[in-house]
Design an enzyme around this catalytic site. Sequence first.
Site, PDB file in Angstrom:
ATOM      1  N   HIS A  69       0.872  -1.180   0.000  1.00  0.00           N
ATOM      2  CA  HIS A  69       0.000   0.000   0.000  1.00  0.00           C
ATOM      3  C   HIS A  69       0.911   1.233   0.000  1.00  0.00           C
ATOM      4  O   HIS A  69       2.010   1.202   0.559  1.00  0.00           O
ATOM      5  CB  HIS A  69      -0.837  -0.052   1.272  1.00  0.00           C
ATOM      6  CG  HIS A  69      -1.925   0.963   1.375  1.00  0.00           C
ATOM      7  ND1 HIS A  69      -1.689   2.255   1.770  1.00  0.00           N
ATOM      8  CD2 HIS A  69      -3.257   0.874   1.165  1.00  0.00           C
ATOM      9  CE1 HIS A  69      -2.838   2.919   1.797  1.00  0.00           C
ATOM     10  NE2 HIS A  69      -3.805   2.100   1.435  1.00  0.00           N
ATOM     11  N   ASP A 114       2.862  -4.639   7.874  1.00  0.00           N
ATOM     12  CA  ASP A 114       1.614  -3.882   7.757  1.00  0.00           C
ATOM     13  C   ASP A 114       0.473  -4.891   7.853  1.00  0.00           C
ATOM     14  O   ASP A 114       0.229  -5.652   6.920  1.00  0.00           O
ATOM     15  CB  ASP A 114       1.630  -3.135   6.421  1.00  0.00           C
ATOM     16  CG  ASP A 114       0.254  -2.587   6.034  1.00  0.00           C
ATOM     17  OD1 ASP A 114      -0.733  -2.841   6.745  1.00  0.00           O
ATOM     18  OD2 ASP A 114       0.189  -1.923   4.986  1.00  0.00           O
ATOM     19  N   GLN A 132      -4.754  -5.516   6.609  1.00  0.00           N
ATOM     20  CA  GLN A 132      -5.720  -6.450   6.016  1.00  0.00           C
ATOM     21  C   GLN A 132      -5.696  -7.827   6.672  1.00  0.00           C
ATOM     22  O   GLN A 132      -6.608  -8.626   6.452  1.00  0.00           O
ATOM     23  CB  GLN A 132      -5.445  -6.613   4.510  1.00  0.00           C
ATOM     24  CG  GLN A 132      -5.636  -5.354   3.700  1.00  0.00           C
ATOM     25  CD  GLN A 132      -7.078  -4.866   3.694  1.00  0.00           C
ATOM     26  OE1 GLN A 132      -8.017  -5.626   3.922  1.00  0.00           O
ATOM     27  NE2 GLN A 132      -7.255  -3.579   3.450  1.00  0.00           N
ATOM     28  N   LYS A 139     -10.774  -1.193  10.038  1.00  0.00           N
ATOM     29  CA  LYS A 139     -10.877  -2.387   9.184  1.00  0.00           C
ATOM     30  C   LYS A 139     -11.188  -3.638  10.001  1.00  0.00           C
ATOM     31  O   LYS A 139     -11.365  -4.722   9.444  1.00  0.00           O
ATOM     32  CB  LYS A 139      -9.574  -2.573   8.398  1.00  0.00           C
ATOM     33  CG  LYS A 139      -9.327  -1.443   7.398  1.00  0.00           C
ATOM     34  CD  LYS A 139      -8.074  -1.664   6.598  1.00  0.00           C
ATOM     35  CE  LYS A 139      -7.564  -0.404   5.944  1.00  0.00           C
ATOM     36  NZ  LYS A 139      -8.226  -0.082   4.676  1.00  0.00           N
ATOM     37  N   CYS A 171      -4.542   2.348  -3.812  1.00  0.00           N
ATOM     38  CA  CYS A 171      -3.292   2.814  -3.179  1.00  0.00           C
ATOM     39  C   CYS A 171      -2.168   1.798  -3.371  1.00  0.00           C
ATOM     40  O   CYS A 171      -1.349   1.585  -2.470  1.00  0.00           O
ATOM     41  CB  CYS A 171      -3.483   3.116  -1.700  1.00  0.00           C
ATOM     42  SG  CYS A 171      -4.726   4.344  -1.366  1.00  0.00           S
TER      43      CYS A 171
HETATM   44  N1  PMP Z   1      -1.998  -0.907   4.433  1.00  0.00           N
HETATM   45  C1  PMP Z   1      -2.940  -1.673   3.880  1.00  0.00           C
HETATM   46  C2  PMP Z   1      -2.590  -3.049   3.416  1.00  0.00           C
HETATM   47  C3  PMP Z   1      -4.237  -1.161   3.758  1.00  0.00           C
HETATM   48  O1  PMP Z   1      -5.191  -1.928   3.213  1.00  0.00           O
HETATM   49  C4  PMP Z   1      -4.535   0.139   4.217  1.00  0.00           C
HETATM   50  C5  PMP Z   1      -5.915   0.731   4.070  1.00  0.00           C
HETATM   51  N2  PMP Z   1      -6.455   0.608   2.758  1.00  0.00           N
HETATM   52  C6  PMP Z   1      -3.508   0.871   4.793  1.00  0.00           C
HETATM   53  C7  PMP Z   1      -2.262   0.317   4.894  1.00  0.00           C
HETATM   54  C8  PMP Z   1      -3.729   2.250   5.316  1.00  0.00           C
HETATM   55  O2  PMP Z   1      -4.570   2.198   6.409  1.00  0.00           O
HETATM   56  P1  PMP Z   1      -5.178   3.546   7.024  1.00  0.00           P
HETATM   57  O3  PMP Z   1      -5.698   4.327   5.868  1.00  0.00           O
HETATM   58  O4  PMP Z   1      -6.252   3.040   7.935  1.00  0.00           O
HETATM   59  O5  PMP Z   1      -4.075   4.232   7.746  1.00  0.00           O
END
Ligand code: PMP
Length: 408
Positions: free
Chosen positions: A124, A201, A204, A227, A366
Amino acid sequence: ATVLDVARVRRDFPILDREVHGKPLIYLDNAATSQTPIQVIDCLDDYYRRLNANIHRGLHTLADEATAAYEGSRDKVRDFLGAADRREIVFTRGTTEAINLVANGWGRAHLRAGDEVLVSRMEHHSNIVPWQLLAEELGIVIRVIPVDERGVLDLAAYRTLFSERTKLVAVNHVSNAFGTINPVRELAEEAHRHGALILVDGAQATPHQVVDVQAIGADFYAFSGHKVYGPTGIGALYGRLELLEAMRPWQGGGEMIATVSFEAGTTYAPVPHKFEAGTPAIAEGVALGAALDWVTATGLEAIGAWEDQLLRRATLGVSRIDGLRLLGTAPDKAGVLSFVVDGAHAQDIGLLIDQLGVAIRTGHHCAQPLLAQFGVDATCRASFAAYNTLDEVDAFVAALERVIGMVR
Ligand code: PMP
């Protein structure tokens, strides 16, 4: 393992009763944000009705009770991640802020020009851009762990990327764009063999499977409350205690100090408070605890197994659609289905299927470097949660066929 009682689960989510464009909502954008159970909504409501006060400061009853509730959530996060010590849990706004905290608190203290950070191509943007900012400022070097045509990390290539200068590996546990589950334990072992640390990270992974940061061997692990059936604006960073203790504060302010003096300088509060400057998202922090209680009571193993079934049904369903190409065909996947359709733009599909009450995500998720490798700048993504049903999956597939018929 217990089987999920989906009808019961659904009763906890008031939003599932609403309609969109006169159709029952079918919410399949769970990888972006999950819906919120009544227990979490009630907790937020109760906080403002009964508890609201600033924490860690006052000596009055409300301040004490709010502090106890907030710190109680820290214990729940510690349990949820399998961390050894509550001081290893730093509350953040979410995954993004947690990664930026590592980049700024650990990275700035420990990285020098020429040091290398390994980042996978399926990250991401929140696990790419903070390292690029450090590369610009400090001259560190980012080396990219490649991904194969199934959307699986190339482990052989990974092993060859290490050098004496490798200081950190930054990878996701589960890809939000494709759903690939990465072998983070093996990745961690390899990083440690080379004297590097690993930041995982977990945005997910935490909604889909039981996470144990100690079993993984993660040095840092980040996730977002919104999430995992929790509120927005709250998440956490797990960091090994000695790493956190050796890190510089990133943001300065109240709550993170021991003493402040113009003459004698400033000393910092012990971890984790050293990294929690200012008034935090108190209500959201308390309610994150309620969300983790909900997840634990519902059973993360049962949730994960159910999402696997939903994914199988959806994969089978869309595979019959002419000209539809699935992206991300890893053998080990979480509940994420990413695809493109010949002759139909992802955006058009997303807009039209919304008219039928189905919420999916379209765009780059993203994860532009990953999509670029596959020659696309957008996909459609359906992603599943505990409350989705097989009927919803079938309705989604039927809606998708209809929509494709309209745009082709
Ligand atoms: N890493 C991953 C794998 C994600 O799916 C997301 C959210 N789409 C993020 C980071 C960023 O998370 P947040 O926007 O809640 O900070």
